[in-house]
Design a protein around this motif. Sequence first.
Motif, PDB file in Angstrom:
ATOM      1  N   TRP A  28      46.527  50.871  39.921  1.00 37.22           N
ATOM      2  CA  TRP A  28      47.002  49.483  39.906  1.00 37.22           C
ATOM      3  C   TRP A  28      46.412  48.697  41.071  1.00 37.22           C
ATOM      4  CZ3 TRP A  28      48.572  46.223  36.530  1.00 37.22           C
ATOM      5  CH2 TRP A  28      49.172  45.031  36.926  1.00 37.22           C
ATOM      6  N   TRP A  29      46.356  49.304  42.268  1.00 35.99           N
ATOM      7  CA  TRP A  29      45.751  48.646  43.428  1.00 35.99           C
ATOM      8  C   TRP A  29      44.288  48.323  43.146  1.00 35.99           C
ATOM      9  CZ3 TRP A  29      46.850  47.323  48.632  1.00 35.99           C
ATOM     10  CH2 TRP A  29      48.202  47.370  48.941  1.00 35.99           C
ATOM     11  N   ALA A  75      40.235  44.240  42.079  1.00 36.84           N
ATOM     12  CA  ALA A  75      39.150  43.696  41.262  1.00 36.84           C
ATOM     13  C   ALA A  75      39.518  42.327  40.699  1.00 36.84           C
ATOM     14  CB  ALA A  75      38.803  44.667  40.135  1.00 36.84           C
ATOM     15  N   ALA A  76      40.761  42.169  40.256  1.00 38.30           N
ATOM     16  CA  ALA A  76      41.217  40.876  39.724  1.00 38.30           C
ATOM     17  C   ALA A  76      41.192  39.815  40.821  1.00 38.30           C
ATOM     18  CB  ALA A  76      42.616  41.007  39.135  1.00 38.30           C
ATOM     19  N   ALA A  77      41.607  40.178  42.021  1.00 38.62           N
ATOM     20  CA  ALA A  77      41.603  39.237  43.145  1.00 38.62           C
ATOM     21  C   ALA A  77      40.175  38.817  43.500  1.00 38.62           C
ATOM     22  CB  ALA A  77      42.299  39.848  44.358  1.00 38.62           C
ATOM     23  N   GLU A  78      39.246  39.759  43.455  1.00 38.44           N
ATOM     24  CA  GLU A  78      37.851  39.438  43.755  1.00 38.44           C
ATOM     25  C   GLU A  78      37.279  38.487  42.709  1.00 38.44           C
ATOM     26  OE1 GLU A  78      36.044  43.305  44.066  1.00 38.44           O
ATOM     27  OE2 GLU A  78      36.872  43.629  46.083  1.00 38.44           O
ATOM     28  N   THR A  83      46.392  30.972  39.896  1.00 34.07           N
ATOM     29  CA  THR A  83      46.402  30.889  38.437  1.00 34.07           C
ATOM     30  C   THR A  83      45.481  31.931  37.827  1.00 34.07           C
ATOM     31  OG1 THR A  83      46.953  28.542  38.456  1.00 34.07           O
ATOM     32  CG2 THR A  83      45.899  29.389  36.466  1.00 34.07           C
ATOM     33  N   LEU A  84      44.260  32.023  38.317  1.00 33.97           N
ATOM     34  CA  LEU A  84      43.301  32.991  37.767  1.00 33.97           C
ATOM     35  C   LEU A  84      43.780  34.423  37.969  1.00 33.97           C
ATOM     36  CD1 LEU A  84      39.948  31.394  39.006  1.00 33.97           C
ATOM     37  CD2 LEU A  84      40.845  31.409  36.653  1.00 33.97           C
ATOM     38  N   PHE A  85      44.184  34.740  39.181  1.00 36.86           N
ATOM     39  CA  PHE A  85      44.641  36.089  39.492  1.00 36.86           C
ATOM     40  C   PHE A  85      45.882  36.455  38.675  1.00 36.86           C
ATOM     41  CE2 PHE A  85      47.505  38.850  41.937  1.00 36.86           C
ATOM     42  CZ  PHE A  85      46.732  39.994  41.982  1.00 36.86           C
ATOM     43  N   SER A  86      46.861  35.582  38.696  1.00 32.88           N
ATOM     44  CA  SER A  86      48.134  35.873  38.042  1.00 32.88           C
ATOM     45  C   SER A  86      47.986  36.003  36.526  1.00 32.88           C
ATOM     46  CB  SER A  86      49.165  34.800  38.384  1.00 32.88           C
ATOM     47  OG  SER A  86      49.377  34.767  39.784  1.00 32.88           O
ATOM     48  N   SER A  87      47.130  35.193  35.943  1.00 27.22           N
ATOM     49  CA  SER A  87      46.907  35.284  34.493  1.00 27.22           C
ATOM     50  C   SER A  87      46.310  36.635  34.119  1.00 27.22           C
ATOM     51  CB  SER A  87      45.983  34.155  34.027  1.00 27.22           C
ATOM     52  OG  SER A  87      46.599  32.908  34.222  1.00 27.22           O
ATOM     53  N   ARG A  93      53.530  40.975  46.366  1.00 28.92           N
ATOM     54  CA  ARG A  93      53.563  41.260  47.805  1.00 28.92           C
ATOM     55  C   ARG A  93      52.162  41.250  48.421  1.00 28.92           C
ATOM     56  NH1 ARG A  93      55.878  46.024  47.477  1.00 28.92           N
ATOM     57  NH2 ARG A  93      53.955  47.186  47.590  1.00 28.92           N
ATOM     58  N   GLU A  94      51.192  41.795  47.723  1.00 30.47           N
ATOM     59  CA  GLU A  94      49.873  41.992  48.312  1.00 30.47           C
ATOM     60  C   GLU A  94      48.856  40.906  47.958  1.00 30.47           C
ATOM     61  OE1 GLU A  94      49.394  44.310  50.577  1.00 30.47           O
ATOM     62  OE2 GLU A  94      51.399  45.140  50.259  1.00 30.47           O
TER      63      GLU A  94
END
Length: 107
Positions: free
Chosen positions: A18-19, A24-27, A42-46, A69-70
């Motif tokens: 999951w981390w 990768a999603a955050a990047e 918006t992009l990350f959370s979606s 949290r992170e």
Amino acid sequence: MSTIACDTPCSTLDESAWWALCTAAAERAQRGCGLSYDHYVTLFSSEIDTQANRLPDDQRVQALEIATREWDYATPAERQETQDWLADNGCCSHGITLGCCPAGCGS
């Protein structure tokens, strides 16, 4: 894009997977946000919503807690609240003042 799949019932979240997925999603969100924090969220959370919906219900809560949290994950309701605030305060959906967005919003 990576996914976390579980063909058989799983009792615990694979936190390291999951981390890695969240990282990768955050990047990807960071590369696509144009330095707008609101658009990043918006992009990350979606993307996280899409991935979390693939998890069993008993793992989803823990996964979203980690993402919150992170990496500043925001729920769909929180994202809508932000979009409403932006619209009410002269900003485009990317969180930038109308007329100033490099994507051409409001110009």
